[in-house]
Design an enzyme around this catalytic site. Structure first.
Site, PDB file in Angstrom:
ATOM      1  N   LYS A 227      -7.654  -2.002  -2.424  1.00  0.00           N
ATOM      2  CA  LYS A 227      -8.239  -1.852  -1.095  1.00  0.00           C
ATOM      3  C   LYS A 227      -9.463  -2.765  -0.934  1.00  0.00           C
ATOM      4  O   LYS A 227      -9.590  -3.480   0.062  1.00  0.00           O
ATOM      5  CB  LYS A 227      -8.629  -0.399  -0.879  1.00  0.00           C
ATOM      6  CG  LYS A 227      -8.802  -0.038   0.572  1.00  0.00           C
ATOM      7  CD  LYS A 227      -9.169   1.434   0.716  1.00  0.00           C
ATOM      8  CE  LYS A 227      -7.996   2.340   0.391  1.00  0.00           C
ATOM      9  NZ  LYS A 227      -8.403   3.720   0.118  1.00  0.00           N
TER      10      LYS A 227
ATOM     11  N   TYR B  84      26.069 -11.603 -23.007  1.00  0.00           N
ATOM     12  CA  TYR B  84      26.320 -10.820 -21.798  1.00  0.00           C
ATOM     13  C   TYR B  84      25.768  -9.409 -21.956  1.00  0.00           C
ATOM     14  O   TYR B  84      25.476  -8.961 -23.060  1.00  0.00           O
ATOM     15  CB  TYR B  84      27.822 -10.751 -21.493  1.00  0.00           C
ATOM     16  CG  TYR B  84      28.597  -9.965 -22.519  1.00  0.00           C
ATOM     17  CD1 TYR B  84      28.739  -8.581 -22.407  1.00  0.00           C
ATOM     18  CD2 TYR B  84      29.168 -10.591 -23.623  1.00  0.00           C
ATOM     19  CE1 TYR B  84      29.417  -7.852 -23.364  1.00  0.00           C
ATOM     20  CE2 TYR B  84      29.856  -9.875 -24.584  1.00  0.00           C
ATOM     21  CZ  TYR B  84      29.974  -8.492 -24.441  1.00  0.00           C
ATOM     22  OH  TYR B  84      30.632  -7.770 -25.383  1.00  0.00           O
TER      23      TYR B  84
ATOM     24  N   GLY C   8      -2.972   8.176  -0.601  1.00  0.00           N
ATOM     25  CA  GLY C   8      -3.311   9.580  -0.383  1.00  0.00           C
ATOM     26  C   GLY C   8      -3.576  10.377  -1.643  1.00  0.00           C
ATOM     27  O   GLY C   8      -3.838  11.572  -1.590  1.00  0.00           O
TER      28      GLY C   8
ATOM     29  N   CYS D 187      26.731  -3.009 -24.838  1.00  0.00           N
ATOM     30  CA  CYS D 187      27.550  -2.171 -23.960  1.00  0.00           C
ATOM     31  C   CYS D 187      27.038  -0.740 -23.853  1.00  0.00           C
ATOM     32  O   CYS D 187      27.732   0.129 -23.348  1.00  0.00           O
ATOM     33  CB  CYS D 187      29.008  -2.196 -24.395  1.00  0.00           C
ATOM     34  SG  CYS D 187      29.270  -1.424 -26.001  1.00  0.00           S
TER      35      CYS D 187
HETATM   36  P1  ADP Z   1      -6.101   6.174   1.444  1.00  0.00           P
HETATM   37  O1  ADP Z   1      -6.249   5.351   0.232  1.00  0.00           O
HETATM   38  O2  ADP Z   1      -5.722   7.561   1.171  1.00  0.00           O
HETATM   39  O3  ADP Z   1      -5.281   5.503   2.501  1.00  0.00           O
HETATM   40  P2  ADP Z   1      -8.443   5.361   2.906  1.00  0.00           P
HETATM   41  O4  ADP Z   1      -9.581   4.919   2.103  1.00  0.00           O
HETATM   42  O5  ADP Z   1      -7.604   4.286   3.495  1.00  0.00           O
HETATM   43  O6  ADP Z   1      -7.577   6.357   2.046  1.00  0.00           O
HETATM   44  O7  ADP Z   1      -9.003   6.299   4.026  1.00  0.00           O
HETATM   45  C1  ADP Z   1      -8.209   7.139   4.789  1.00  0.00           C
HETATM   46  C2  ADP Z   1      -8.421   6.907   6.256  1.00  0.00           C
HETATM   47  O8  ADP Z   1      -9.771   7.031   6.614  1.00  0.00           O
HETATM   48  C3  ADP Z   1      -8.042   5.533   6.699  1.00  0.00           C
HETATM   49  O9  ADP Z   1      -6.670   5.489   6.988  1.00  0.00           O
HETATM   50  C4  ADP Z   1      -8.886   5.302   7.925  1.00  0.00           C
HETATM   51  O10 ADP Z   1      -8.198   5.743   9.055  1.00  0.00           O
HETATM   52  C5  ADP Z   1     -10.072   6.181   7.687  1.00  0.00           C
HETATM   53  N1  ADP Z   1     -11.195   5.312   7.365  1.00  0.00           N
HETATM   54  C6  ADP Z   1     -11.510   4.763   6.183  1.00  0.00           C
HETATM   55  N2  ADP Z   1     -12.567   3.974   6.267  1.00  0.00           N
HETATM   56  C7  ADP Z   1     -12.956   3.990   7.557  1.00  0.00           C
HETATM   57  C8  ADP Z   1     -13.974   3.359   8.291  1.00  0.00           C
HETATM   58  N3  ADP Z   1     -14.827   2.512   7.729  1.00  0.00           N
HETATM   59  N4  ADP Z   1     -14.067   3.623   9.605  1.00  0.00           N
HETATM   60  C9  ADP Z   1     -13.203   4.454  10.194  1.00  0.00           C
HETATM   61  N5  ADP Z   1     -12.212   5.083   9.567  1.00  0.00           N
HETATM   62  C10 ADP Z   1     -12.066   4.849   8.263  1.00  0.00           C
HETATM   63 MG    MG Z   2      -5.503   3.962   3.542  1.00  0.00          MG
END
Ligand code: ADP
Ligand code: MG
Ligand code: MG
Length: 863
Positions: free
Chosen positions: A8, A831, A87, A811
């Site tokens: 991420k 093979y 998640g 096999c």
């Molecule tokens: P996951 O790895 O479970 O997807 P995220 O870190 O992406 O978790 O966070 C979950 C949700 O939180 C994201 O899908 C986003 O909608 C919301 N979110 C995360 N960071 C921000 C931010 N800086 N501003 C607004 N919403 C955010």
């Molecule tokens: Mg996410």
């Protein structure tokens, strides 16, 4: 920089670099996570200072201050490992809010302020303070009930304030602690909680299922918030740059107006399709299209994105390479080659070989149409039949007992991962195409239907109802994930329709691979199937099933019960023509391709009746006294049949059996020749342990063949070789190769004999061996490279030292396993042979093995 920043964090940085609108933030690296775990949950000494500086930088960019009520800066604190674990770990949003700051914001936008504060309290209590989620949920549910409201959007600012305040009190009650009012305290606690969420049970399970190492750790992304719940001009959404189910080149996704992103994935409200965004925010939609294009060009792959619109401005919150179905993977790879975004080689390397098996599997026969029980969104394709189960744990238990189940839920959560893994298919009443259930099922290649809203799931009574019908727990349903339709009962299936795109990719694969791909096929029908799937020969034709057929088994049993060689021969004469016909058909189907036939292998007692009344019935049929039969059955019982009187031990003690089989094979081959067609029989001796034993059997086999060929006056190409399935045989390979014309590694038995573990009994302890990482993989599925692999290497080297061009294959089950295939390529086998359905998988895996080796060789050369 994924290893350091997590997926991420690296991708957020990359998007910022590309000039896309990303809320400013910073990433605490995975190295800090490793330090944290190695040092008793403490941080490196400089971290405090560095975080302070980073926050100050963001304050400057945003023109707002963390903790300043007049102009507050809020953060999201997000997990992010090297490999995506959607998640599975934790996130805290709206961090930096407290009573004072919230009140100040509420002066201008009360509904937003209190809604956000409620969200923050909820997430902080859940993630940091470990308050039970159900209890936290009750507060909002209670308010809604009191006010007679259904949707979150119906709540007024006062309602949200009340909800936030009640929740705060409840959290105190539940945890004995107040929500900290100091933003910095909030921040450090949230950072610690995200690091700790690396080791929650569900994260550990997810890693196990997805083979992610436990010591990678997560990074923490601290990012300034943007607000999809700010006003009516705000929204949050998720999407894919192409359709993740079909692969269609079209922006695909969904969004919720006036919501924060969590609401979309959680499946609380069913979101709107992204096309609607075109109507509501036409310019943002165009912008999103453009961003998709930029991302695809940069990553050269389909992306899975998260975005938020705050007061009409678009922000990108995440991008990553999107998970997709096998169908989509093939279509996208091919489209990208055509669009000159990637090369053929990249396309081949991108498709997981495992995933394409599903194309060749049957689908439901829609002519035998049944009544549709309920319809939903086709989240992950395929046909699944099973018993309805509502509880994920119960699903796991039933599957362990050999049942097939369909997991039915209102929605799934990351805690249900065990049940999802066990089920044949998943059905949920809520959620969209990007809900948790949809995402996880697609990743696992399981049929899944979500958002079947007509369906009412009644956990309490363990049933669901739809269209006035009620389906109870354990009733069978059929789930068509391709169409999004659910039927009651079991639907008939029809053969698969393989898309032209896949044929094209497999044809490319055939040009790249060095390994041949054969099939294990025992019947003409299987042989035909194998050829359709692209098999270039039969690597293992087992002959024993031919005796098990009802019309033949009496004759075969008579042979076993015979008192002397003469009686035995008489019985075998009855079977011979039948065997010959079997081989004739197989040879015809294979049209001159190699057919490797293994002579009788299993112990004889397997052919005799075991139960009292079966013995009696058979004795009657055979006109023998019951006692004689029972006695013989008793005599043939072995303490350890796997290592008993089987394989070529039978050939040594009852030479008539192998002679009969050889006669049947060779006469059939002669017949084919007489028909003017080509035929390539290869006779394979099972379970050989050394040269002398092999020579005895080869000599009688040759003699038998010679007699037939002289009688028929026919010239025939044939080979006599052996399976290598004992450690001794692998070590003696140089000796055996003096006599044998080919080797085939029977890795099922070789694994059993090398490890000293019986496959049929391993179920009792193998799970713990995997759990404790004594084995990385199930050695009966993926070759144990250090042990069994070493024996194969020795076998190949020694065998070829004697006979340079010795033909060598494999096999066992492993012949269809991509990882094992890569090893087979590396050690120079000719093979691999696997079950017909795995043939396409093996073709692709063999190509990938060759391509990876080329890449490796090039890298070596360049250095
Ligand atoms: P996951 O790895 O479970 O997807 P995220 O870190 O992406 O978790 O966070 C979950 C949700 O939180 C994201 O899908 C986003 O909608 C919301 N979110 C995360 N960071 C921000 C931010 N800086 N501003 C607004 N919403 C955010
Ligand atoms: Mg996410
Ligand atoms: Mg064997």
């Amino acid at each position: 920089m994924k290893n350091l920043l997590g997926g991420k964090g690296a991708n957020l940085a990359q998007m910022a670099k590309l000039g896309l609108p990303v809320p400013p933030g910073f990433t605490i690296t995975t190295e800090v996570c490793a330090y944290f775990y190695q040092n008793n949950h403490r941080y490196p000494p400089d971290l405090k200072k560095e975080v302070k500086e980073a926050v100050a930088q963001i304050e400057e960019v945003k023109g707002a201050q963390f903790g300043n009520p007049e102009n507050p800066l809020l953060f999201s604190v997000r997990s992010g490992a090297r490999a995506s674990m959607p998640g599975m770990m934790n996130t805290v949003l709206n961090l930096g809010l407290n009573d004072e700051i919230t009140r100040k914001i509420a002066e201008k936008n009360p509904c937003f302020a209190w809604n956000s504060y409620w969200r923050f309290i909820f997430m902080f209590a859940d993630v940091v303070m470990a308050a039970p989620e159900e209890e936290l949920n009750e507060v909002l549910a209670g308010i809604k009930k009191e006010r007679g409201l259904k949707l979150d959007l119906e709540l007024s600012a006062e309602d949200w304030q009340e909800t936030a305040e009640r929740l705060k009190t409840k959290v105190k009650h539940l945890t004995g602690r107040e929500i900290p009012q100091d933003p910095w305290e909030q921040l450090w606690e949230a950072i610690g909680a995200v690091f700790k969420s690396w080791n929650t049970p569900r994260a550990i399970t997810y890693r196990k299922l997805n083979k992610i190492p436990d010591d990678w750790g997560t990074a923490v992304n601290v990012q300034s918030m943007v607000f999809g719940n700010f006003n009516q001009n705000s929204a949050s959404g998720v999407g894919f740059t192409r359709n993740p189910a079909s692969g269609e080149k079209k922006l695909y996704g969904e969004f919720l107006a006036q919501a924060q992103g969590e609401d979309v994935v959680a499946g609380i409200r069913t979101p709107q399709p992204i096309e609607k965004l075109k109507e509501i925010f036409p310019q943002r939609y165009q912008e999103l299209l453009k961003i998709s294009e930029i991302l695809e060009q940069d990553y050269r792959d389909m992306q899975d994105i998260e975005f938020t619109i705050e007061s009409g401005k678009l922000w990108m919150l995440q991008t990553r390479t999107g998970k997709r179905t096998a169908q989509a993977a093939v279509k996208i790879a091919l489209d990208m080659v055509r669009g000159e975004l990637i090369t053929k080689v990249e396309a081949l390397l991108r498709i997981p070989p495992e995933s394409i098996e599903s194309f060749f599997r049957p689908s439901f026969d829609h002519n035998s149409k049944k009544e549709i029980l309920v319809k939903g969104l086709p989240a992950s394709p395929g046909a699944a039949v099973g018993e309805v189960i509502f509880d994920p744990a119960e699903a796991g238990e039933l599957v362990d007992k050999g049942h097939k189940v369909i997991l039915v839920r209102t929605e799934t959560s990351p805690d249900d991962i065990h049940g999802i893994a066990a089920a044949e298919g998943i059905l949920t009443s809520r959620g969209g195409m990007t809900s948790h259930a949809a995402l996880v099922s697609r990743g696992m290649g399981k049929p899944c239907i979500v958002g079947a809203e007509e369906m009412y799931v009644d956990y309490k009574n363990q049933q669901f109802s739809a269209q006035g019908k009620t389906i109870k727990k354990r009733e069978t349903i059929s789930l068509d994930g391709t169409r999004g339709e659910v039927y009651s009962g079991k639907l008939e299936t029809i053969p698969a329709q393989v898309p032209q795109d896949l044929h094209e990719i497999l044809n490319w694969a055939d040009k790249e691979r060095r390994l041949g791909v054969y099939a294990n096929a025992d019947t003409p029908k299987q042989a035909k199937q194998a050829r359709e799937f692209g098999a270039e020969g039969i690597g293992l034709c087992r002959t024993e099933h031919m005796f098990f057929e009802e019309s033949r088994i009496p004759a075969f049993r008579q042979m076993i019960l015979a008192r002397d060689a003469k009686e035995r021969k008489e019985a075998l004469e009855k079977i011979e023509p039948l065997q010959r016909d079997d081989f004739l058909e197989i040879f015809r189907v294979m049209e001159g391709l190699p057919v490797i036939i293994r002579l009788l292998d299993p112990p004889l007692h397997e052919f005799l009746p075991q139960k009292e009344n079966d013995i009696e019935k058979f004795a009657q049929q055979a006109g023998l006294p019951k006692e004689i039969v029972a006695q013989k059955v008793e005599q043939l019982k072995e303490l350890n049949p796997m290592l008993g009187h089987r394989g070529c031990r039978l050939g040594i003690t009852y030479p008539e059996i192998y002679e009969m089989q050889v006669r049947a094979i060779i006469t059939a081959a002669c017949q084919i020749k007489k028909e003017g067609k080509n035929v390539k029989p290869e006779i394979m001796i099972p379970l050989t342990l050394g040269e002398k034993e092999f020579l005895i059997l080869k000599t009688t086999t040759k003699k038998t063949i010679k007699e037939i060929l002289e009688r028929e006056k026919i010239n025939l190409d044939y080979k006599i070789g052996t399976m290598i399935e004992l450690p001794r045989a692998a070590l003696q390979a140089d000796e055996i190769a003096r006599e044998a014309e080919f080797f085939s590694f029977g890795t099922n038995d070789l694994t059993q004999t090398a490890l000293g573990i019986s496959r049929d009994d391993a179920g009792r302890f193998l799970p713990q061996y995997l759990e404790q990482k004594i084995f990385q993989e199930d050695p009966f599925r993926t070759l144990d490279i250090e042990g069994v692999g070493e024996l194969i290497k020795i076998g190949v080297e020694r065998g070829r030292k004697t006979k340079k061009d010795l033909e060598v294959g494999i096999c066992g089950e492993h012949g269809g396993d991509p990882q094992s295939i890569e090893f087979c390529h590396q050690v120079g086998l000719d093979y691999v042979s696997c079950s017909p359905f795995r043939v396409p998988v093996a073709r692709l895996a063999a190509a990938q093995a060759a391509l990876k080796q080329n890449e490796f060789n090039e890298a070596i050369r360049d250095s």
